[in-house]
Motif scaffolding. Structure first.
Motif, PDB file in Angstrom:
ATOM      1  N   ASP A 107       0.806  -1.221   0.000  1.00  0.00           N
ATOM      2  CA  ASP A 107       0.000   0.000   0.000  1.00  0.00           C
ATOM      3  C   ASP A 107       0.844   1.280   0.000  1.00  0.00           C
ATOM      4  O   ASP A 107       0.294   2.380  -0.069  1.00  0.00           O
ATOM      5  N   VAL A 108       2.157   1.145   0.073  1.00  0.00           N
ATOM      6  CA  VAL A 108       3.038   2.315   0.101  1.00  0.00           C
ATOM      7  C   VAL A 108       3.056   2.977  -1.275  1.00  0.00           C
ATOM      8  O   VAL A 108       3.207   2.313  -2.297  1.00  0.00           O
ATOM      9  N   VAL A 109       2.901   4.305  -1.271  1.00  0.00           N
ATOM     10  CA  VAL A 109       2.934   5.067  -2.524  1.00  0.00           C
ATOM     11  C   VAL A 109       4.146   5.991  -2.600  1.00  0.00           C
ATOM     12  O   VAL A 109       4.520   6.439  -3.686  1.00  0.00           O
ATOM     13  N   ASP A 110       4.751   6.303  -1.448  1.00  0.00           N
ATOM     14  CA  ASP A 110       5.869   7.238  -1.430  1.00  0.00           C
ATOM     15  C   ASP A 110       6.804   6.886  -0.281  1.00  0.00           C
ATOM     16  O   ASP A 110       6.345   6.557   0.817  1.00  0.00           O
ATOM     17  N   GLU A 111       8.096   6.952  -0.559  1.00  0.00           N
ATOM     18  CA  GLU A 111       9.084   6.712   0.488  1.00  0.00           C
ATOM     19  C   GLU A 111      10.214   7.727   0.359  1.00  0.00           C
ATOM     20  O   GLU A 111      10.555   8.161  -0.741  1.00  0.00           O
ATOM     21  N   LEU A 112      10.750   8.091   1.514  1.00  0.00           N
ATOM     22  CA  LEU A 112      11.901   8.978   1.576  1.00  0.00           C
ATOM     23  C   LEU A 112      12.946   8.257   2.422  1.00  0.00           C
ATOM     24  O   LEU A 112      12.700   7.950   3.596  1.00  0.00           O
ATOM     25  N   ILE A 113      14.088   7.954   1.811  1.00  0.00           N
ATOM     26  CA  ILE A 113      15.145   7.200   2.473  1.00  0.00           C
ATOM     27  C   ILE A 113      16.317   8.140   2.764  1.00  0.00           C
ATOM     28  O   ILE A 113      16.852   8.760   1.848  1.00  0.00           O
ATOM     29  N   PHE A 114      16.674   8.234   4.034  1.00  0.00           N
ATOM     30  CA  PHE A 114      17.835   9.014   4.443  1.00  0.00           C
ATOM     31  C   PHE A 114      18.981   8.049   4.712  1.00  0.00           C
ATOM     32  O   PHE A 114      18.793   7.049   5.416  1.00  0.00           O
ATOM     33  N   THR A 141      12.605   8.575  -2.991  1.00  0.00           N
ATOM     34  CA  THR A 141      13.678   9.566  -2.972  1.00  0.00           C
ATOM     35  C   THR A 141      14.694   9.110  -1.948  1.00  0.00           C
ATOM     36  O   THR A 141      14.326   8.678  -0.856  1.00  0.00           O
ATOM     37  N   ILE A 142      15.976   9.183  -2.302  1.00  0.00           N
ATOM     38  CA  ILE A 142      17.039   8.848  -1.358  1.00  0.00           C
ATOM     39  C   ILE A 142      17.914  10.087  -1.185  1.00  0.00           C
ATOM     40  O   ILE A 142      18.263  10.748  -2.159  1.00  0.00           O
ATOM     41  N   VAL A 143      18.200  10.413   0.071  1.00  0.00           N
ATOM     42  CA  VAL A 143      18.930  11.629   0.412  1.00  0.00           C
ATOM     43  C   VAL A 143      20.056  11.280   1.375  1.00  0.00           C
ATOM     44  O   VAL A 143      19.848  10.554   2.344  1.00  0.00           O
ATOM     45  N   SER A 144      21.220  11.822   1.116  1.00  0.00           N
ATOM     46  CA  SER A 144      22.350  11.644   2.030  1.00  0.00           C
ATOM     47  C   SER A 144      22.323  12.761   3.078  1.00  0.00           C
ATOM     48  O   SER A 144      22.053  13.912   2.766  1.00  0.00           O
ATOM     49  N   THR A 145      22.575  12.372   4.321  1.00  0.00           N
ATOM     50  CA  THR A 145      22.563  13.315   5.432  1.00  0.00           C
ATOM     51  C   THR A 145      23.787  13.069   6.310  1.00  0.00           C
ATOM     52  O   THR A 145      24.282  11.932   6.374  1.00  0.00           O
ATOM     53  N   PRO A 146      24.286  14.069   6.997  1.00  0.00           N
ATOM     54  CA  PRO A 146      25.489  13.863   7.809  1.00  0.00           C
ATOM     55  C   PRO A 146      25.258  13.086   9.099  1.00  0.00           C
ATOM     56  O   PRO A 146      26.189  12.513   9.646  1.00  0.00           O
ATOM     57  N   ARG A 147      24.009  13.050   9.593  1.00  0.00           N
ATOM     58  CA  ARG A 147      23.760  12.354  10.854  1.00  0.00           C
ATOM     59  C   ARG A 147      22.283  12.065  11.004  1.00  0.00           C
ATOM     60  O   ARG A 147      21.445  12.812  10.503  1.00  0.00           O
ATOM     61  N   LEU A 148      21.956  10.986  11.716  1.00  0.00           N
ATOM     62  CA  LEU A 148      20.575  10.634  12.047  1.00  0.00           C
ATOM     63  C   LEU A 148      20.404  10.733  13.565  1.00  0.00           C
ATOM     64  O   LEU A 148      21.305  11.187  14.266  1.00  0.00           O
ATOM     65  N   ALA A 149      19.263  10.303  14.083  1.00  0.00           N
ATOM     66  CA  ALA A 149      18.922  10.496  15.499  1.00  0.00           C
ATOM     67  C   ALA A 149      19.949   9.914  16.466  1.00  0.00           C
ATOM     68  O   ALA A 149      20.200  10.487  17.525  1.00  0.00           O
ATOM     69  N   PHE A 150      20.512   8.761  16.132  1.00  0.00           N
ATOM     70  CA  PHE A 150      21.543   8.135  16.959  1.00  0.00           C
ATOM     71  C   PHE A 150      22.796   7.981  16.108  1.00  0.00           C
ATOM     72  O   PHE A 150      22.696   7.669  14.917  1.00  0.00           O
TER      73      PHE A 150
END
Length: 142
Positions: free
Chosen positions: A84-91, A120-129
């Protein structure tokens, strides 16, 4: 149409940050960014150096699988699934490791060579942990 339902995993950071993991409004389910955990314990945490920086991105695919497993559990509570997923954002922390993992894992979890989901896939410098390499936010329609 204003019927709102929520779901959470019951992990400590939901209360400390102040959020729910999923909200269903009408026929749409919005999932907060899912990370690699089983209960309060991180799954496949990345190794860190003495300064707290990630030293190896080899666990990216394992973390991604757990993110989707956690998302699947939340969707199940609303009678939905990854179908059922129509959109995803991957960090991801590392674009190369994240892209390689996504190519493999997304096909597995969605069960088809070309998942029928906007992504969409996005690179980020840090996540929550610091030990996290991946976080995935999803929207599903039922």
């Amino acid at each position: 149409m204003n019927d709102i339902r929520t779901a959470s995993h019951g992990v400590p950071w939901e209360d400390s940050y102040g959020y729910v993991q999923a909200v269903r409004r009408g026929n749409t389910i919005y999932l907060s960014g899912q990370v690699s955990h089983d209960g309060p314990d991180l799954v496949a945490p990345a190794p860190l150096d003495d300064a707290g920086a990630v030293t190896d991105f080899a666990n990216t695919a394992a973390q991604m699988r757990q993110c989707y497993a956690n998302a699947s559990e939340l969707l199940r509570r609303f009678g939905a699934s990854l179908d059922d997923v129509v959109d995803e954002l991957i960090f991801v922390l590392d674009s190369d490791a994240g892209g390689a993992a996504a190519e493999e894992v997304r096909k597995e979890v969605y069960g088809r060579p070309v998942p029928q989901v906007a992504s969409t896939i996005v690179s980020t410098p840090r996540l929550a942990f610091p030990e996290l390499l991946v976080e995935i936010k999803l929207i599903a329609v039922v």
